[in-house]
Design a protein around this motif. Sequence first.
Motif, PDB file in Angstrom:
ATOM      1  N   GLY A 123       0.825  -1.192   0.000  1.00 57.00           N
ATOM      2  CA  GLY A 123       0.000   0.000   0.000  1.00 57.00           C
ATOM      3  C   GLY A 123       0.859   1.241   0.000  1.00 57.00           C
ATOM      4  N   ALA A 124       0.215   2.407   0.030  1.00 59.23           N
ATOM      5  CA  ALA A 124       0.964   3.666  -0.014  1.00 59.23           C
ATOM      6  C   ALA A 124       1.822   3.854   1.227  1.00 59.23           C
ATOM      7  CB  ALA A 124      -0.015   4.837  -0.155  1.00 59.23           C
ATOM      8  N   ASN A 125       1.342   3.361   2.374  1.00 61.32           N
ATOM      9  CA  ASN A 125       2.041   3.582   3.636  1.00 61.32           C
ATOM     10  C   ASN A 125       2.605   2.311   4.260  1.00 61.32           C
ATOM     11  OD1 ASN A 125       1.338   6.311   3.546  1.00 61.32           O
ATOM     12  ND2 ASN A 125      -0.622   5.926   4.551  1.00 61.32           N
ATOM     13  N   ARG A 139       6.179   3.183   5.799  1.00 61.22           N
ATOM     14  CA  ARG A 139       6.743   4.218   4.933  1.00 61.22           C
ATOM     15  C   ARG A 139       7.572   5.231   5.718  1.00 61.22           C
ATOM     16  NH1 ARG A 139       2.775   8.499   2.463  1.00 61.22           N
ATOM     17  NH2 ARG A 139       3.167   9.330   4.541  1.00 61.22           N
TER      18      ARG A 139
END
Length: 895
Positions: free
Chosen positions: A753-755, A771
């Motif tokens: 995912g993004a994080n 992240r």
Amino acid sequence: LSLRVCVCVCFDFIVMLISMYMHLYDILILILNFSCDLYRSALMVEVYSVKVACKVASRFAHTVITSSALNKANSSQEVFFEVDLPKTAFITNFSMSTYTGEVKEKEKAKKQYQKAVSTGQTAGLVKASGRKMEKFSVSVNIAANSNVTFILTYEELLQRKLGQYEIMTQVKPKQLVQHFEIVADIYEPQGIAFLDAYGTFISNELLPLVEKTVTDKKAHISFCPTMDQQRKCPGCDGTLIDGDFVIKYDVNRAETLVNGYFVHFFAPPDLPRVPKNVVFVIDRSGSMSGNKMHQTREAMLTILNDLHEDDYFGIVTFDHHISTWKGSLTKATTGNVSEAKGFVKGIQHSGYTDINGALMKAVDIMMKDKQANKFTERSVSMIILLTDGMPNSGVSSTPQIQENVRDAMGGNMSLFCLGFGNDVDYSFLDVMSRQNQGLARRIYEASDATVQLQGFYEEVASPLLSEVDLHYPDNLVNSLTTSHYKQLFNGSEIVVAGRLTDNSLDNFLVEVFAKGVRNRQTGTTQHASAQEWDILYPEQEYIFGDFTERLWAYLTIQQLLSKKETGTAEEKGNATAQALEMSLQYSFVTPLTSMVVTKPKTEEEQEEPLIADKLTEGMRPNGEQHLQGAEQPQPNLILQLEQSVVDSAVDGDPHFMIELPEQEDALCFNIDDRPGTIFNLVRDQLAGVLVNGQTIGDKKVAPDGKVNTYFGRFGIVHQGLGVRLEVTTHDITVSQNGKQAKLFWSDTASLKGANLDLQVTKDRSLTVTLRDSVRFVVILHKVWKQHPYHQDYLGFYTLDSHLLSRSVHGLLGQFYHGVQFEVRDMRPGEEPEKPDATMLVKGQELTVTRGWQRDFSWDVKNGENVPCWFIHSNGNGLIDGNHTDYIMSGLFKTV
């Protein structure tokens, strides 16, 4: 017929099994032979001689370290030569067998080095900087059945601190050495007042081997253990020689040496201390949270106790706001000191860092009180700044802050800067201090930071003289080093060197003037000390060449390097040129020069240069961790996991492991409590990271009655990313921003995912990547399902912990940024293979045992034995507080 077929089939099957096992046997023998070959290869390089020879003539030390190694293998082997040398020392020569060293201007050396790199012909030579020491290391391949001898020479002027000189030699041969020797010869013409020699690694049995012969002016110290005396235990190959060998001494009185050049040591005895006026400027910004703020408060409470009643003091604290204890300096009476302690105890961290505003406020307070004639004429005024960060509020340009402070102080007071930790801009503080007749010091983040702060204060706490000027006859002396000093502190000394124009020194007089030193009969300012000099020729066996000239050159270069940083543009240019010229002339490796070590050309080979550079304190990269030892800074806590860096781990019953690769050592402890207990492992309020672990027990109590516990469940939270993970021995549940997913150990799977990234390796490990933050690895230990007692459990490892803040804590987190300890007095333990020792850590003495723990970061199934010092009683004395302080009420709770 049926029976016959069955028998034949069984016979063929048995033959097949025997054949298969014979094949496996052959493979096993091959592997074992290969492993043995590797082991034999490691033993084929023998360091058979190590000698440290130090000669000191009038505080100028000349040290030669010689190490010889033999490659007994039938193929070439790589050999490492590593030396820890004092940070104030200049390397003057290095050679290894046919390689020779030559000092060159840094850029020329760099070009020669880069040329070699481009053709793939070079090996590197690197130094890392520590507290008092820096590491010099080089590697070289030795041909089969050949030997190599390394020789490193360095020189330094010993500095008098707290009434004594110190010679420190770090020795770590890492194996038994056939010929091991430390020898020091000291010659002090004015006489040796006292001398002591000891080693941090020297037990009571080895103490008689430290031989000291001291006469009026000379001392000879030696330490020469045999191979048997070096052994950790009878018949084993481990060596006791691992630590610092220290010589401390002082002289009777200051005199002068003459030999074409002169050196004057000025340390007059029996002078009364001078009252001081001091403003403490303390950073309380957010980065000072946690242990830094605690240690600063503790140090300040001790420092306030040491103030004399005729001193005046003030306290300024700052983040992006400036606060003062009082609007002016206050006399250090018992009542005022007690009130100041209450103020210090209440200092809390928050906000940004306005260094300019804080220093301007401190200078303003000092100047107003000076103009009001609050202080006596003889008093000394100083400001002591403690900060851990970069200015990021108010004036943030460091050159502008330096200019503002220099203009405001106007030479009326001294500035001492203490840089806390590795993220501070040390060069900025160093230059600003020297621009204002002070000095800077780095305070290393470690358990002894409070002691470091107190130690620095002790050095400047007792001024004896201010505005000291030493006058020499103009017609007899030239090329003087600095002869004006802002102050002289108790236990230190002033050193001035110069060149003589005439060796005929009849009636040669030096006059020393200092502020406030007056002739009682006339009341006029007079010299504080006047001496007639004798020409002294020390006995030659204690002398190395023209040492007085080299001492003069050493001092001159040091002072030119300082002027290079603090002078005007024209002064900087001139100082740089002169320092470079003298560094080359006298073959000193300084920040302006490098030593190029070159192997002579042969018909088959090109030149292969190696580069030796001199680091300065300000050249440290931010966040760099440093050397460990008596004066070494905290180490990284490193474990290897799939070629990534792991900072600490907990695994097993539960076994906490802290590996210290710089020391090639480790610490470990167990936590014993009831199954179901939840412990806080990592908590970083600034980063928003939380890791808790819950223990599980065996299926039932074993016949021996021992209750084993393991971690069976972890809760991981990153508040800023909105991430929450629950890891059990069955599955992994991840929640993020209201969404939920589940992964199973029975599958190899990933979630990106993004994080957040999750990577599951079937029945082996889970890697959690947050992240721009820390990474964690959870290892699954599968146990045979039919085992009568044990069940599956988890291990926990940390990667990239340097991305967490300095306030991180928890059973693991408190060690992410280092731990300092010292081990001494090794002795037999309850088990022959596990000796006991005394460990000095966090101001306590603990009895520890040499043992090992399993590290599963490379081999999840079998693990690897890691030797470590085991701290008993649930880590009591090593961990902060008691293990019960880390018990949480829930898997995602902080209380």
